[in-house]
Design a protein around this motif. Sequence first.
Motif, PDB file in Angstrom:
ATOM      1  N   THR A  28       0.813  -1.215   0.000  1.00 37.85           N
ATOM      2  CA  THR A  28       0.000   0.000   0.000  1.00 37.85           C
ATOM      3  C   THR A  28       0.848   1.268   0.000  1.00 37.85           C
ATOM      4  N   LYS A  29       1.940   1.268   0.738  1.00 34.04           N
ATOM      5  CA  LYS A  29       2.796   2.462   0.782  1.00 34.04           C
ATOM      6  C   LYS A  29       3.387   2.773  -0.599  1.00 34.04           C
ATOM      7  N   GLU A  30       3.762   1.739  -1.329  1.00 33.86           N
ATOM      8  CA  GLU A  30       4.282   1.941  -2.682  1.00 33.86           C
ATOM      9  C   GLU A  30       3.178   2.461  -3.605  1.00 33.86           C
ATOM     10  N   ALA A  31       1.974   1.922  -3.455  1.00 34.13           N
ATOM     11  CA  ALA A  31       0.841   2.396  -4.268  1.00 34.13           C
ATOM     12  C   ALA A  31       0.542   3.861  -3.972  1.00 34.13           C
ATOM     13  N   ILE A  32       0.635   4.240  -2.714  1.00 36.62           N
ATOM     14  CA  ILE A  32       0.426   5.637  -2.341  1.00 36.62           C
ATOM     15  C   ILE A  32       1.536   6.500  -2.926  1.00 36.62           C
ATOM     16  N   GLY A  33       2.756   5.977  -2.964  1.00 35.16           N
ATOM     17  CA  GLY A  33       3.865   6.705  -3.596  1.00 35.16           C
ATOM     18  C   GLY A  33       3.610   6.961  -5.073  1.00 35.16           C
ATOM     19  N   SER A  35       0.638   7.176  -6.400  1.00 35.07           N
ATOM     20  CA  SER A  35      -0.425   8.185  -6.409  1.00 35.07           C
ATOM     21  C   SER A  35       0.144   9.581  -6.182  1.00 35.07           C
ATOM     22  N   ASP A  36       1.040   9.683  -5.231  1.00 35.58           N
ATOM     23  CA  ASP A  36       1.654  10.984  -4.945  1.00 35.58           C
ATOM     24  C   ASP A  36       2.400  11.527  -6.164  1.00 35.58           C
ATOM     25  N   LYS A  37       3.129  10.646  -6.835  1.00 34.32           N
ATOM     26  CA  LYS A  37       3.966  11.083  -7.953  1.00 34.32           C
ATOM     27  C   LYS A  37       3.172  11.368  -9.232  1.00 34.32           C
ATOM     28  N   TYR A  38       2.199  10.492  -9.556  1.00 37.40           N
ATOM     29  CA  TYR A  38       1.541  10.601 -10.858  1.00 37.40           C
ATOM     30  C   TYR A  38       0.108  11.114 -10.819  1.00 37.40           C
ATOM     31  N   TYR A  39      -0.535  11.063  -9.655  1.00 37.69           N
ATOM     32  CA  TYR A  39      -1.929  11.482  -9.563  1.00 37.69           C
ATOM     33  C   TYR A  39      -2.120  12.632  -8.586  1.00 37.69           C
ATOM     34  N   GLY A  40      -1.052  13.310  -8.235  1.00 41.44           N
ATOM     35  CA  GLY A  40      -1.150  14.459  -7.349  1.00 41.44           C
ATOM     36  C   GLY A  40      -1.706  14.118  -5.974  1.00 41.44           C
ATOM     37  N   GLY A  41      -1.511  12.880  -5.551  1.00 46.97           N
ATOM     38  CA  GLY A  41      -1.977  12.474  -4.228  1.00 46.97           C
ATOM     39  C   GLY A  41      -3.466  12.184  -4.151  1.00 46.97           C
ATOM     40  N   LEU A  42      -4.142  12.195  -5.287  1.00 49.60           N
ATOM     41  CA  LEU A  42      -5.591  12.008  -5.316  1.00 49.60           C
ATOM     42  C   LEU A  42      -6.036  10.671  -4.706  1.00 49.60           C
ATOM     43  N   LEU A  43      -5.201   9.647  -4.864  1.00 48.62           N
ATOM     44  CA  LEU A  43      -5.545   8.311  -4.374  1.00 48.62           C
ATOM     45  C   LEU A  43      -4.684   7.906  -3.174  1.00 48.62           C
ATOM     46  N   SER A  44      -4.107   8.885  -2.510  1.00 49.71           N
ATOM     47  CA  SER A  44      -3.139   8.614  -1.446  1.00 49.71           C
ATOM     48  C   SER A  44      -3.803   8.418  -0.091  1.00 49.71           C
ATOM     49  N   ASN A  45      -4.617   7.406  -0.018  1.00 48.52           N
ATOM     50  CA  ASN A  45      -5.294   7.057   1.221  1.00 48.52           C
ATOM     51  C   ASN A  45      -5.251   5.540   1.333  1.00 48.52           C
ATOM     52  N   GLU A  46      -4.821   5.030   2.474  1.00 42.20           N
ATOM     53  CA  GLU A  46      -4.651   3.584   2.626  1.00 42.20           C
ATOM     54  C   GLU A  46      -5.965   2.828   2.436  1.00 42.20           C
ATOM     55  N   THR A  47      -7.031   3.313   3.031  1.00 38.77           N
ATOM     56  CA  THR A  47      -8.330   2.650   2.888  1.00 38.77           C
ATOM     57  C   THR A  47      -8.774   2.651   1.433  1.00 38.77           C
ATOM     58  N   LEU A  48      -8.596   3.773   0.753  1.00 33.00           N
ATOM     59  CA  LEU A  48      -8.958   3.862  -0.658  1.00 33.00           C
ATOM     60  C   LEU A  48      -8.151   2.867  -1.494  1.00 33.00           C
TER      61      LEU A  48
END
Length: 140
Positions: A28-33, A35-48
Amino acid sequence: MKPLSLLLLRLSTGLLLLIWAIVRLGATKEAIGVSDKYYGGLLSNETLQYVLGTGQTLLALCVILGLLRSIAYPAQFISLALGAAAIWPSLVDPLGLIFGREAVNILFFPSLCVVSATVALMAFKDEDKWALDVKLFKSA
């Protein structure tokens, strides 16, 4: 030959979705990374990430098996097209001639092929005789 080609497209595009689902669920932390890099953090939530990973797993299985294709293929297209949109400079300029090499990644260019493969799956859906929904419902 066409049923085999469509099966290979289903397997390869569905497995790509499944791999990313596994990343969302297991790293999940890598997926959030990402999101942060390519989606402007839009999907940067663990539950999401867990929700998206679960949905993406179900979608991947439908695509791989050829189940509910009228829903699964458009959903796959949207998922992959949104992913490709986030890396559009690498698709438009894979060699970095316009945006510079540091702004693009040539390894992202195959994303365009995967989106195109999904369009082919949709276009030839009626000719995919090996899909599970054909066997189950005889009217897919």
